[in-house]
Design a protein around this motif. Structure first.
Motif, PDB file in Angstrom:
ATOM      1  N   VAL A 154      33.904 -64.419  -5.401  1.00  0.00           N
ATOM      2  CA  VAL A 154      34.447 -65.524  -6.175  1.00  0.00           C
ATOM      3  C   VAL A 154      35.117 -66.540  -5.259  1.00  0.00           C
ATOM      4  O   VAL A 154      34.977 -67.749  -5.426  1.00  0.00           O
ATOM      5  CB  VAL A 154      35.443 -65.015  -7.234  1.00  0.00           C
ATOM      6  CG1 VAL A 154      36.132 -66.180  -7.930  1.00  0.00           C
ATOM      7  CG2 VAL A 154      34.720 -64.163  -8.264  1.00  0.00           C
ATOM      8  N   ALA A 155      35.846 -66.052  -4.269  1.00  0.00           N
ATOM      9  CA  ALA A 155      36.522 -66.951  -3.334  1.00  0.00           C
ATOM     10  C   ALA A 155      35.519 -67.806  -2.575  1.00  0.00           C
ATOM     11  O   ALA A 155      35.732 -69.000  -2.360  1.00  0.00           O
ATOM     12  CB  ALA A 155      37.373 -66.148  -2.356  1.00  0.00           C
ATOM     13  N   SER A 156      34.407 -67.198  -2.180  1.00  0.00           N
ATOM     14  CA  SER A 156      33.378 -67.941  -1.456  1.00  0.00           C
ATOM     15  C   SER A 156      32.754 -69.012  -2.337  1.00  0.00           C
ATOM     16  O   SER A 156      32.561 -70.155  -1.911  1.00  0.00           O
ATOM     17  CB  SER A 156      32.297 -66.972  -0.967  1.00  0.00           C
ATOM     18  OG  SER A 156      31.253 -67.673  -0.324  1.00  0.00           O
ATOM     19  N   ALA A 157      32.440 -68.668  -3.575  1.00  0.00           N
ATOM     20  CA  ALA A 157      31.873 -69.642  -4.502  1.00  0.00           C
ATOM     21  C   ALA A 157      32.852 -70.784  -4.744  1.00  0.00           C
ATOM     22  O   ALA A 157      32.473 -71.951  -4.796  1.00  0.00           O
ATOM     23  CB  ALA A 157      31.499 -68.965  -5.818  1.00  0.00           C
ATOM     24  N   SER A 158      34.130 -70.448  -4.876  1.00  0.00           N
ATOM     25  CA  SER A 158      35.145 -71.463  -5.123  1.00  0.00           C
ATOM     26  C   SER A 158      35.276 -72.416  -3.952  1.00  0.00           C
ATOM     27  O   SER A 158      35.526 -73.620  -4.129  1.00  0.00           O
ATOM     28  CB  SER A 158      36.491 -70.793  -5.408  1.00  0.00           C
ATOM     29  OG  SER A 158      36.425 -70.026  -6.590  1.00  0.00           O
ATOM     30  N   LYS A 159      35.100 -71.897  -2.724  1.00  0.00           N
ATOM     31  CA  LYS A 159      35.191 -72.761  -1.546  1.00  0.00           C
ATOM     32  C   LYS A 159      34.076 -73.791  -1.542  1.00  0.00           C
ATOM     33  O   LYS A 159      34.307 -74.967  -1.241  1.00  0.00           O
ATOM     34  CB  LYS A 159      35.129 -71.901  -0.280  1.00  0.00           C
ATOM     35  CG  LYS A 159      35.219 -72.698   1.014  1.00  0.00           C
ATOM     36  CD  LYS A 159      36.538 -73.449   1.124  1.00  0.00           C
ATOM     37  CE  LYS A 159      37.698 -72.493   1.223  1.00  0.00           C
ATOM     38  NZ  LYS A 159      38.978 -73.208   1.395  1.00  0.00           N
ATOM     39  N   ALA A 215      31.938 -67.638 -10.140  1.00  0.00           N
ATOM     40  CA  ALA A 215      33.070 -68.506 -10.458  1.00  0.00           C
ATOM     41  C   ALA A 215      32.971 -69.130 -11.843  1.00  0.00           C
ATOM     42  O   ALA A 215      33.857 -69.876 -12.251  1.00  0.00           O
ATOM     43  CB  ALA A 215      33.187 -69.617  -9.410  1.00  0.00           C
ATOM     44  N   VAL A 216      31.884 -68.845 -12.572  1.00  0.00           N
ATOM     45  CA  VAL A 216      31.707 -69.388 -13.922  1.00  0.00           C
ATOM     46  C   VAL A 216      32.449 -68.512 -14.924  1.00  0.00           C
ATOM     47  O   VAL A 216      32.312 -67.292 -14.923  1.00  0.00           O
ATOM     48  CB  VAL A 216      30.210 -69.452 -14.284  1.00  0.00           C
ATOM     49  CG1 VAL A 216      30.026 -69.828 -15.756  1.00  0.00           C
ATOM     50  CG2 VAL A 216      29.491 -70.462 -13.395  1.00  0.00           C
ATOM     51  N   GLU A 217      33.246 -69.152 -15.782  1.00  0.00           N
ATOM     52  CA  GLU A 217      33.998 -68.404 -16.785  1.00  0.00           C
ATOM     53  C   GLU A 217      33.042 -67.841 -17.828  1.00  0.00           C
ATOM     54  O   GLU A 217      32.132 -68.526 -18.289  1.00  0.00           O
ATOM     55  CB  GLU A 217      35.061 -69.292 -17.434  1.00  0.00           C
ATOM     56  CG  GLU A 217      36.130 -69.752 -16.442  1.00  0.00           C
ATOM     57  CD  GLU A 217      37.394 -70.211 -17.137  1.00  0.00           C
ATOM     58  OE1 GLU A 217      37.519 -70.011 -18.362  1.00  0.00           O
ATOM     59  OE2 GLU A 217      38.265 -70.774 -16.448  1.00  0.00           O
ATOM     60  N   MET A 239      39.964 -63.558 -14.328  1.00  0.00           N
ATOM     61  CA  MET A 239      38.740 -63.353 -13.557  1.00  0.00           C
ATOM     62  C   MET A 239      39.058 -62.644 -12.250  1.00  0.00           C
ATOM     63  O   MET A 239      40.135 -62.818 -11.682  1.00  0.00           O
ATOM     64  CB  MET A 239      38.053 -64.690 -13.275  1.00  0.00           C
ATOM     65  CG  MET A 239      37.385 -65.317 -14.484  1.00  0.00           C
ATOM     66  SD  MET A 239      36.590 -66.894 -14.098  1.00  0.00           S
ATOM     67  CE  MET A 239      35.262 -66.348 -12.999  1.00  0.00           C
ATOM     68  N   PRO A 240      38.127 -61.831 -11.747  1.00  0.00           N
ATOM     69  CA  PRO A 240      38.358 -61.148 -10.476  1.00  0.00           C
ATOM     70  C   PRO A 240      38.509 -62.135  -9.332  1.00  0.00           C
ATOM     71  O   PRO A 240      37.944 -63.230  -9.358  1.00  0.00           O
ATOM     72  CB  PRO A 240      37.105 -60.289 -10.299  1.00  0.00           C
ATOM     73  CG  PRO A 240      36.070 -60.954 -11.144  1.00  0.00           C
ATOM     74  CD  PRO A 240      36.816 -61.527 -12.314  1.00  0.00           C
ATOM     75  N   THR A 241      39.280 -61.766  -8.348  1.00  0.00           N
ATOM     76  CA  THR A 241      39.527 -62.643  -7.197  1.00  0.00           C
ATOM     77  C   THR A 241      38.938 -62.030  -5.931  1.00  0.00           C
ATOM     78  O   THR A 241      39.531 -62.094  -4.863  1.00  0.00           O
ATOM     79  CB  THR A 241      41.033 -62.870  -7.006  1.00  0.00           C
ATOM     80  OG1 THR A 241      41.670 -61.581  -6.873  1.00  0.00           O
ATOM     81  CG2 THR A 241      41.630 -63.609  -8.177  1.00  0.00           C
TER      82      THR A 241
END
Length: 347
Positions: A301-306, A45-47, A295-297
């Motif tokens: 990434v979704a898990s990290a964002s949660k 999730a880091v840009e 960024m890929p979704t």
């Protein structure tokens, strides 16, 4: 307080597991190691845009340089000078990350990583406001607040069984028994993520020393408290301070202004130009926004964002936000599901 959350740390995270398993207090080595593991989990999730990454690091390095000078002058709280080697905090050793999240937050894992959420950068009008938040987060590192937070958790939880402790901490006073059985699943959900809630004293101390780093690094002292005022205007300061574990944004704004008034006359010599003026800063924000959209979704990434969404926001808001509570509840539900699947597979 949510009935299913106990204390300032809503997830029983890897830092706590590691400390309990090791049977000792949280030293720098343990915190740094856990922070590295956390970063591995959050890295999707880091840009990665090189322009944004370089800019974040330049701002962070200027904060570190000012803090290193204060360290050499033996300026800081007692917990900074506890006999440990402080060099790991300096020499450009700490990485400052911009994470692709629509959550308004910033946090540090207490080791060599600081995270600023893209939503926070979006609402900043100037580099000064961003630098103030980053200096505050570095203040937590300088003051070893994550180490102290881990030790508070260890002292509170004592020698209880690890899985049961995990369940009780997640379940809270009224639901501890129910969640104790899901302790192993909660550990799996926590994975490599570290995030300690800070006390009111911790937040005040990070403001105090963050202001010193920020000011001595050359940014405008009068702008340090502006971000607090912006948060107030956005409606994030609705709970009375006496009912919160953290200082109100209004009190932090007032104290920041008092610190400006108390600066010595020589402080004017500390001023340096910003890396980016206001229009240039907004251009950088636009670059970060574009990078985030590209960024890929995927599920990683979704898990990290949660998890990013569920982590404490004590540095910015005195009370738990609705999306934070929802994310925590979803992680708890997943913990229960994983625990049941694991139990069924072992039968």
């Amino acid at each position: 307080m949510n009935a299913k959350i106990l204390g300032p740390c809503p997830l029983l995270l890897t830092a706590l597991f590691g400390c309990l398993c090791a049977g000792g207090c949280a030293n720098d080595s343990k915190v740094i190691s856990q922070a590295v593991q956390t970063n591995q989990g959050l890295s999707p999730a880091v840009e990665k845009d090189p322009q944004v990454t370089a800019y974040m690091q330049r701002v962070g390095q200027r904060i570190q340089k000012a803090a290193a000078e204060m360290d050499r002058a033996h300026q800081g709280p007692d917990n900074h000078f506890n006999g440990s080697d402080n060099s790991w905090m300096f020499v450009n050793a700490v990485e400052f990350h911009l994470v692709n999240s629509e959550t308004l937050n910033a946090f540090t894992t207490g080791g060599q990583h600081v995270y600023v959420y893209r939503k926070l950068m979006d609402i900043c009008d100037t580099e000064d406001q961003l630098a103030a938040v980053m200096a505050h987060e570095f203040g937590h590192i300088y003051c070893r607040h994550v180490q102290a937070g881990m030790n508070r958790q260890i002292a509170m939880l004592g020698a209880a069984g690890l899985a049961g402790v995990a369940g009780y901490a997640l379940g809270g006073k009224d639901n501890g028994g129910e969640y104790a059985q899901a302790g192993a699943g909660a550990a799996m959900v926590a994975g490599n993520f570290v995030g300690m809630g800070f006390t009111r004293k911790d937040e005040a101390q990070a403001d105090e020393w963050g202001f010193q780093f920020y000011t001595r690094a050359g940014w405008d002292p009068k702008q340090f408290g502006v971000f607090f005022k912006k948060m107030i205007d956005l409606g994030y300061d609705k709970t009375p301070e006496m009912m919160s574990d953290h200082p109100s944004l209004a009190s932090r704004y007032e104290i920041a202004n008092k610190r400006v008034a108390a600066l010595p006359a020589s402080a004017s010599q500390w001023r340096q130009p910003e890396f980016l003026n206001a229009p240039q800063f907004k251009d950088m924000v636009a670059v970060a926004d574009r990078a985030g959209k590209s960024m890929p979704t995927d599920q990683q990434v979704a898990s990290a964002s949660k998890v990013l969404q569920a982590l404490p926001r004590s540095c910015l808001t005195p009370v738990m936000q609705p999306d934070q509570r929802k994310a925590q509840q979803e992680l708890l539900q997943k913990a229960e599901q994983d625990s049941k699947k694991k139990a069924a597979a072992n039968q």
